[in-house]
Design a protein around this motif. Structure first.
Motif, PDB file in Angstrom:
ATOM      1  N   ASN A 184     -40.554 -56.280  49.813  1.00 12.94           N
ATOM      2  CA  ASN A 184     -40.147 -56.031  51.190  1.00 12.94           C
ATOM      3  C   ASN A 184     -39.146 -57.066  51.711  1.00 12.94           C
ATOM      4  O   ASN A 184     -38.919 -57.151  52.913  1.00 12.94           O
ATOM      5  CB  ASN A 184     -41.388 -55.977  52.080  1.00 12.94           C
ATOM      6  CG  ASN A 184     -42.200 -54.732  51.804  1.00 12.94           C
ATOM      7  OD1 ASN A 184     -41.873 -53.652  52.283  1.00 12.94           O
ATOM      8  ND2 ASN A 184     -43.244 -54.858  50.998  1.00 12.94           N
TER       9      ASN A 184
ATOM     10  N   GLN B 215     -49.280 -52.683  47.891  1.00 15.86           N
ATOM     11  CA  GLN B 215     -50.019 -51.805  46.991  1.00 15.86           C
ATOM     12  C   GLN B 215     -51.244 -52.530  46.452  1.00 15.86           C
ATOM     13  O   GLN B 215     -51.155 -53.698  46.052  1.00 15.86           O
ATOM     14  CB  GLN B 215     -49.137 -51.381  45.826  1.00 15.86           C
ATOM     15  CG  GLN B 215     -47.992 -50.500  46.226  1.00 15.86           C
ATOM     16  CD  GLN B 215     -47.161 -50.086  45.022  1.00 15.86           C
ATOM     17  OE1 GLN B 215     -47.624 -50.125  43.887  1.00 15.86           O
ATOM     18  NE2 GLN B 215     -45.936 -49.692  45.272  1.00 15.86           N
ATOM     19  N   GLU B 216     -52.345 -51.842  46.452  1.00 16.31           N
ATOM     20  CA  GLU B 216     -53.563 -52.417  45.888  1.00 16.31           C
ATOM     21  C   GLU B 216     -53.322 -52.804  44.431  1.00 16.31           C
ATOM     22  O   GLU B 216     -52.688 -52.073  43.672  1.00 16.31           O
ATOM     23  CB  GLU B 216     -54.698 -51.388  45.981  1.00 16.31           C
ATOM     24  CG  GLU B 216     -56.023 -51.923  45.542  1.00 16.31           C
ATOM     25  CD  GLU B 216     -57.151 -50.926  45.728  1.00 16.31           C
ATOM     26  OE1 GLU B 216     -58.225 -51.180  45.167  1.00 16.31           O
ATOM     27  OE2 GLU B 216     -56.964 -49.904  46.416  1.00 16.31           O
TER      28      GLU B 216
ATOM     29  N   ASP C  32     -46.264 -53.242  53.931  1.00 16.45           N
ATOM     30  CA  ASP C  32     -47.267 -52.464  53.208  1.00 16.45           C
ATOM     31  C   ASP C  32     -47.362 -53.037  51.809  1.00 16.45           C
ATOM     32  O   ASP C  32     -46.347 -53.342  51.171  1.00 16.45           O
ATOM     33  CB  ASP C  32     -46.863 -50.992  53.124  1.00 16.45           C
ATOM     34  CG  ASP C  32     -46.958 -50.280  54.458  1.00 16.45           C
ATOM     35  OD1 ASP C  32     -47.888 -50.582  55.225  1.00 16.45           O
ATOM     36  OD2 ASP C  32     -46.095 -49.425  54.741  1.00 16.45           O
TER      37      ASP C  32
ATOM     38  N   ALA D 278     -45.725 -58.174  47.025  1.00 14.58           N
ATOM     39  CA  ALA D 278     -45.569 -57.395  48.263  1.00 14.58           C
ATOM     40  C   ALA D 278     -44.456 -57.994  49.116  1.00 14.58           C
ATOM     41  O   ALA D 278     -43.651 -57.268  49.703  1.00 14.58           O
ATOM     42  CB  ALA D 278     -46.879 -57.361  49.039  1.00 14.58           C
TER      43      ALA D 278
ATOM     44  N   MET E  27     -54.324 -45.147  52.751  1.00 19.29           N
ATOM     45  CA  MET E  27     -53.493 -46.041  53.528  1.00 19.29           C
ATOM     46  C   MET E  27     -53.366 -47.375  52.791  1.00 19.29           C
ATOM     47  O   MET E  27     -54.343 -47.899  52.254  1.00 19.29           O
ATOM     48  CB  MET E  27     -54.099 -46.242  54.918  1.00 19.29           C
ATOM     49  CG  MET E  27     -53.179 -46.984  55.835  1.00 19.29           C
ATOM     50  SD  MET E  27     -53.358 -46.616  57.585  1.00 19.29           S
ATOM     51  CE  MET E  27     -54.941 -47.243  57.965  1.00 19.29           C
ATOM     52  N   MET E  28     -52.171 -47.916  52.772  1.00 17.37           N
ATOM     53  CA  MET E  28     -51.905 -49.178  52.074  1.00 17.37           C
ATOM     54  C   MET E  28     -52.291 -50.366  52.952  1.00 17.37           C
ATOM     55  O   MET E  28     -52.089 -50.339  54.162  1.00 17.37           O
ATOM     56  CB  MET E  28     -50.418 -49.265  51.731  1.00 17.37           C
ATOM     57  CG  MET E  28     -49.943 -48.171  50.796  1.00 17.37           C
ATOM     58  SD  MET E  28     -48.153 -48.233  50.528  1.00 17.37           S
ATOM     59  CE  MET E  28     -48.101 -49.449  49.234  1.00 17.37           C
TER      60      MET E  28
ATOM     61  N   LYS F  30     -51.941 -53.771  54.855  1.00 14.00           N
ATOM     62  CA  LYS F  30     -50.801 -54.422  55.498  1.00 14.00           C
ATOM     63  C   LYS F  30     -51.015 -55.933  55.448  1.00 14.00           C
ATOM     64  O   LYS F  30     -52.119 -56.419  55.628  1.00 14.00           O
ATOM     65  CB  LYS F  30     -50.651 -53.960  56.938  1.00 14.00           C
ATOM     66  CG  LYS F  30     -50.289 -52.493  57.055  1.00 14.00           C
ATOM     67  CD  LYS F  30     -49.775 -52.154  58.424  1.00 14.00           C
ATOM     68  CE  LYS F  30     -49.399 -50.697  58.556  1.00 14.00           C
ATOM     69  NZ  LYS F  30     -48.380 -50.241  57.658  1.00 14.00           N
TER      70      LYS F  30
ATOM     71  N   ASP G 135     -56.555 -56.023  53.977  1.00 11.59           N
ATOM     72  CA  ASP G 135     -55.751 -55.340  54.988  1.00 11.59           C
ATOM     73  C   ASP G 135     -55.731 -56.182  56.263  1.00 11.59           C
ATOM     74  O   ASP G 135     -56.785 -56.496  56.820  1.00 11.59           O
ATOM     75  CB  ASP G 135     -56.335 -53.957  55.289  1.00 11.59           C
ATOM     76  CG  ASP G 135     -55.496 -53.165  56.281  1.00 11.59           C
ATOM     77  OD1 ASP G 135     -54.262 -53.297  56.255  1.00 11.59           O
ATOM     78  OD2 ASP G 135     -56.093 -52.419  57.087  1.00 11.59           O
TER      79      ASP G 135
END
Length: 109
Positions: A32, A20-21, A18, A28, A1-2, A4, A96
């Protein structure tokens, strides 16, 4: 799971994205289409157009800014003690749920 990340515009509008690590919090936002993160320098900490306020509850979970970031933040508008350049924050699973508020000076209107 990414992980948030929640971005909150100056007018209160929220964007949960979401991430990405390993990418930056700025990237990010850019991926988006979060308004208010312009990132003119592309993430090289030389413009402060990715300035954001890390929510107080998260300040101890992000590494402190280095001298270069502190210098650039000093040139930004509406600086607060929790001001950060989002290009300098790397997404990890521990972030997260991170909340970043955006300054009025970066309003898209």
């Amino acid at each position: 799971m990414m992980p948030k990340i929640k971005f909150i515009e100056a007018d209160g509008k929220e964007h949960v994205v979401d991430a990405q690590e390993g990418q930056s919090v700025m990237q990010a936002a850019m991926d988006n289409l979060v308004p208010g993160i312009v990132a003119e320098c592309g993430g090289f900490a030389s413009c402060a157009t990715c300035h954001g306020y890390v929510d107080e509850a998260w300040l101890t979970k992000v590494p402190p800014p280095d001298a270069a970031e502190e210098g650039m933040i000093a040139c930004a508008y509406h600086v607060r003690p929790n001001s950060r350049l989002t290009c300098q924050l790397t997404v990890t699973p521990a972030l997260d749920g991170l909340v970043v508020r955006l300054p009025l000076s970066q309003t898209s209107e």
